[in-house]
Each structure stands twice: as structure tokens, then as C-alpha cells.
Motif scaffolding. Structure first.
Motif, PDB file in Angstrom:
ATOM      1  N   LEU A   1       0.855  -1.193   0.000  1.00 52.29           N
ATOM      2  CA  LEU A   1       0.000   0.000   0.000  1.00 52.29           C
ATOM      3  C   LEU A   1       0.888   1.239   0.000  1.00 52.29           C
ATOM      4  O   LEU A   1       1.550   1.552   0.993  1.00 52.29           O
ATOM      5  N   ASP A   2       0.920   1.929  -1.140  1.00 49.92           N
ATOM      6  CA  ASP A   2       1.834   3.055  -1.364  1.00 49.92           C
ATOM      7  C   ASP A   2       1.266   4.349  -0.774  1.00 49.92           C
ATOM      8  O   ASP A   2       0.052   4.480  -0.597  1.00 49.92           O
ATOM      9  N   ASP A   3       2.138   5.287  -0.489  1.00 49.27           N
ATOM     10  CA  ASP A   3       1.744   6.636  -0.049  1.00 49.27           C
ATOM     11  C   ASP A   3       0.787   6.597   1.131  1.00 49.27           C
ATOM     12  O   ASP A   3      -0.141   7.411   1.223  1.00 49.27           O
ATOM     13  N   PHE A   4       1.001   5.661   2.035  1.00 48.83           N
ATOM     14  CA  PHE A   4       0.070   5.476   3.148  1.00 48.83           C
ATOM     15  C   PHE A   4      -0.032   6.745   3.993  1.00 48.83           C
ATOM     16  O   PHE A   4       0.960   7.380   4.318  1.00 48.83           O
TER      17      PHE A   4
ATOM     18  N   ALA B   1       9.574   2.884   4.979  1.00 50.18           N
ATOM     19  CA  ALA B   1       9.563   4.347   4.951  1.00 50.18           C
ATOM     20  C   ALA B   1      10.181   4.837   3.648  1.00 50.18           C
ATOM     21  O   ALA B   1      11.290   4.448   3.290  1.00 50.18           O
ATOM     22  N   GLU B   2       9.429   5.703   2.927  1.00 51.86           N
ATOM     23  CA  GLU B   2       9.918   6.279   1.672  1.00 51.86           C
ATOM     24  C   GLU B   2      10.633   7.594   1.947  1.00 51.86           C
ATOM     25  O   GLU B   2      10.328   8.274   2.915  1.00 51.86           O
ATOM     26  N   GLY B   3      11.509   7.956   1.045  1.00 54.01           N
ATOM     27  CA  GLY B   3      12.111   9.292   1.086  1.00 54.01           C
ATOM     28  C   GLY B   3      13.033   9.509   2.267  1.00 54.01           C
ATOM     29  O   GLY B   3      13.114  10.621   2.790  1.00 54.01           O
TER      30      GLY B   3
ATOM     31  N   ILE C   1       5.101   4.130   4.106  1.00 55.22           N
ATOM     32  CA  ILE C   1       4.812   5.409   4.756  1.00 55.22           C
ATOM     33  C   ILE C   1       5.258   6.529   3.827  1.00 55.22           C
ATOM     34  O   ILE C   1       6.410   6.577   3.399  1.00 55.22           O
ATOM     35  N   ASP C   2       4.331   7.417   3.501  1.00 58.43           N
ATOM     36  CA  ASP C   2       4.612   8.447   2.506  1.00 58.43           C
ATOM     37  C   ASP C   2       5.765   9.342   2.933  1.00 58.43           C
ATOM     38  O   ASP C   2       5.939   9.658   4.106  1.00 58.43           O
ATOM     39  N   LYS C   3       6.519   9.780   1.934  1.00 58.85           N
ATOM     40  CA  LYS C   3       7.707  10.568   2.254  1.00 58.85           C
ATOM     41  C   LYS C   3       7.397  11.920   2.876  1.00 58.85           C
ATOM     42  O   LYS C   3       8.229  12.486   3.564  1.00 58.85           O
TER      43      LYS C   3
HETATM   44 MG    MG Z   1       5.048   6.192  -2.427  1.00 58.91          MG
END
Ligand code: MG
Ligand code: C2E
Ligand code: MG
Ligand code: MG
Length: 285
Positions: free
Chosen positions: A178-181, A235-237, A201-203
Motif C-alpha cells: 500500500l503506497d503513499d500510506f 519508509a519512503e524518502g 509510509i509516505d515521504k
Molecule cells: Mg510512495
């Protein structure tokens, strides 16, 4: 004076709109030729395990380099592709290219996982499931190595249909990520109803984790929800070692971000993986 000001601002406004729609028209017509002209290609960004510092997989990200428009970011052209009926051929190209390229280095990295972004439209209307199963078979990649990334913010309409499809894909052995949560509306019920194997987890939350106590609290809660539901979090970004150390302390499982590597073409990914040493989290502090 008021009237004039209004008229002027209206003129500026519509000029702006005109410019936007011209840009979009150009983008659309250029995008129509992009597949045949070989303007689309993939880059790969490593995903690093928080505990071991090892690379567990890569996310495939699409790039478009057009002679007229230059390098157009996917955030700008994917929505256009969705609107003008090009998302299915483009999405198939992404699946085909990424699976083929990663299968090509699989001899050396047989456990490397591959995350692929799939737009909801593509999922629902494109024969997507048959296509990706066929490609996995063609390139001899186990379904279980593929993570299908979907964005929760787009689920509102065809929820029942999406639920069905994701259950089928999950039954085929694919992982669902699940992207950009946290950026959409329905996070918690989505976690309850859908077969989710990873939460990204969205950046935007990660960005200010060191300076903003609210973002810190939210991230901590997301990770602990993940832990109670036994859903790993990524965790992204992540750009900064202090962000990584804090996320690691909270129990986040995977990292992706410029701290470790930017998205790279396949050739550079090969070089990166050859020279890779596990990220020395414990040695840093
Ligand atoms: Mg994303
Ligand atoms: P996403 O799936 O959430 O991808 C993460 C984005 O964050 C990528 O942007 C990546 O380059 C960027 N990023 C990674 N690490 C860092 C960092 O440390 N700092 C910062 N500031 N950014 C970082 P990118 O490649 O521009 O992609 C943007 C979005 O476009 C993606 O967000 C995804 O939603 C969409 N997209 C990309 N490729 C595809 C594709 O093949 N198919 C579909 N449907 N969508 C795609
Ligand atoms: Mg993604
Ligand atoms: Mg995003």
C-alpha cells in the motif's frame, strides 16, 4: 477599479488555464508516440532492510525522456496517460520491461524482490492479472518476488472490484504493497479489508520527522499499527541518517531513499549491487 481588477485577474486566470490545457494537449500527443519511439524506460531504487542493512529489493520507477518536453516526471504524465487511455499499454510496458530486466540479473541476486507501481485503472480494466502472471512465467520469476504497489487514495470508486482482484493476486502469490500510506482517506478500513503485505509510509511524513513532533507521533502510530497487524512497514524518502535511526528505533522494517541510493538504470544498479556492503547502521552512532 474593482471591475477592472476583476477583469484582469480573470484574463490572467484564463490565460493560465489555456496554457495548462495546451501543455496537456502537447503532452498527450507526444505520449502517444512515446512507446513506439522508445522514450520510456525504467529506473530502480533499492529497498534496504532496517535490521541487517541489506538490500532486499528494488522499486521500478518509470521515466519518460521526450525530445520536445525533456524529462517529464511520472507524477505529471501518469495522470495524463490515465485520462487518455494510454495507461494500459504503458502499464504493460512497465511490467514487461521491469520483469525482463530484473530476471536478467536474477542469476546473481535470486532473492531480489521487485516492486511495481500499478494504477488502479490498470488493475481494474487492463487484463492486468493475466498479463503479469504470464510475464512471470515467461521470465521464470516466482510470483512471490513481486510486490504490487497500489495507492489507497484512488480506491474510493471500485472498491469491491479492487478487493476481489487483490485477493486473487494475493492468492497467486504476489505481495500487495500500500503506497503513499497516510495521504488518502480510508487507511484503516483498507488495512482491514484488503490483503496488504506492506505499508509504505509516505515521504511527506518522513521528511519532517526530526523537526515535527506531530509527524513523529503519526509515524510511530503507523508503525505500531503495522506491527499489531503483522504488516511490515517501509519508509519512503529517507534522506538523512538520523531519520533512518529514529525509524529503526520505532520498528520500521524497510527503507527507501536518497540516503541509500537514488533510482538508477539497470546498468548502474548492477554496479551498485556488485559493490554493495550492508549499510552499517550500528557503526554510525
Ligand atoms: Mg510512495
Ligand atoms: P511513488 O511510488 O511513491 O515513488 C516514490 C517517489 O519518491 C519516486 O519519485 C522516487 O524517485 C522518489 N524518491 C525516492 N527517494 C526519495 C528521497 O529520498 N527523497 C525524495 N524527495 N524523493 C525520493 P518518481 O520516480 O518521480 O515517481 C513519482 C510517482 O509516480 C511514484 O510515487 C508513483 O506514484 C508514480 N510512478 C512512477 N513510476 C510508475 C509506474 O511505472 N506506474 C505507475 N502507475 N506509476 C508510477
Ligand atoms: Mg511506489
Ligand atoms: Mg508517491
Amino acid at each position: 477599479y474593482q471591475a477592472k481588477k476583476l477583469r484582469n485577474s480573470h484574463a490572467v486566470f484564463s490565460e493560465d488555464l489555456q496554457k495548462k490545457s495546451d501543455e496537456r494537449a502537447v503532452m498527450e500527443s507526444e505520449l502517444r508516440g512515446a512507446i513506439d519511439n522508445g522514450e520510456l524506460y525504467m529506473v530502480y531504487q533499492p529497498q534496504v532492510e532496517a535490521v541487517t542493512g541489506k538490500v532486499s529489493g528494488v522499486e521500478a520507477l518509470l521515466r519518460w525522456n521526450n525530445p520536445l518536453l525533456g524529462l517529464v516526471p511520472p507524477d505529471r504524465f501518469i495522470p495524463v496517460a490515465e485520462d487518455c487511455g494510454l495507461i494500459n499499454p504503458i502499464g504493460n510496458l512497465v511490467v514487461d520491461t521491469a520483469l525482463k530486466e530484473i530476471a536478467g540479473i536474477h542469476g546473481d541476486y535470486e532473492r531480489l524482490r521487485l516492486s511495481i507501481n500499478v494504477s488502479v485503472q490498470q488493475l481494474v480494466h487492463g487484463g492486468f492479472r493475466d498479463y503479469i502472471k504470464q510475464k512471470c512465467a515467461d521470465y521464470d520469476l516466482p510470483n512471490s518476488l513481486i510486490k504490487i504497489e497500489i495507492t489507497e487514495s484512488l480506491f474510493i470508486e471500485d472498491f469491491w472490484q479492487i478487493e476481489n482482484l487483490l485477493k486473487l493476486l494475493s492468492g497467486d502469490g504476489f505481495s500487495i504493497s500500500l503506497d503513499d500510506f497516510g495521504t488518502g482517506y480510508s487507511s484503516l478500513s483498507v488495512l482491514r479489508k484488503l490483503p496488504i503485505n506492506e505499508v509504505k509510509i509516505d515521504k511527506s511524513f518522513v521528511q519532517d520527522i526530526l523537526s515535527d513532533p506531530h509527524d513523529r507521533a503519526l509515524i510511530k502510530s503507523i508503525i505500531s499499527i503495522g506491527q499489531s497487524l503483522e504488516i511490515p512497514t517501509l519508509a519512503e524518502g529517507v534522506e538523512d541518517i538520523d531519520q533512518a535511526l529514529l525509524l529503526r528505533q520505532y520498528g520500521c522494517n524497510l527503507f527507501q531513499g536518497y540516503l541509500f541510493a537514488k533510482p538508477m538504470k539497470l546498468e548502474d544498479l548492477k554496479i551498485y549491487l556488485q559493490g554493495f556492503e550492508p549499510y552499517p547502521f550500528d557503526a554510525v552512532r
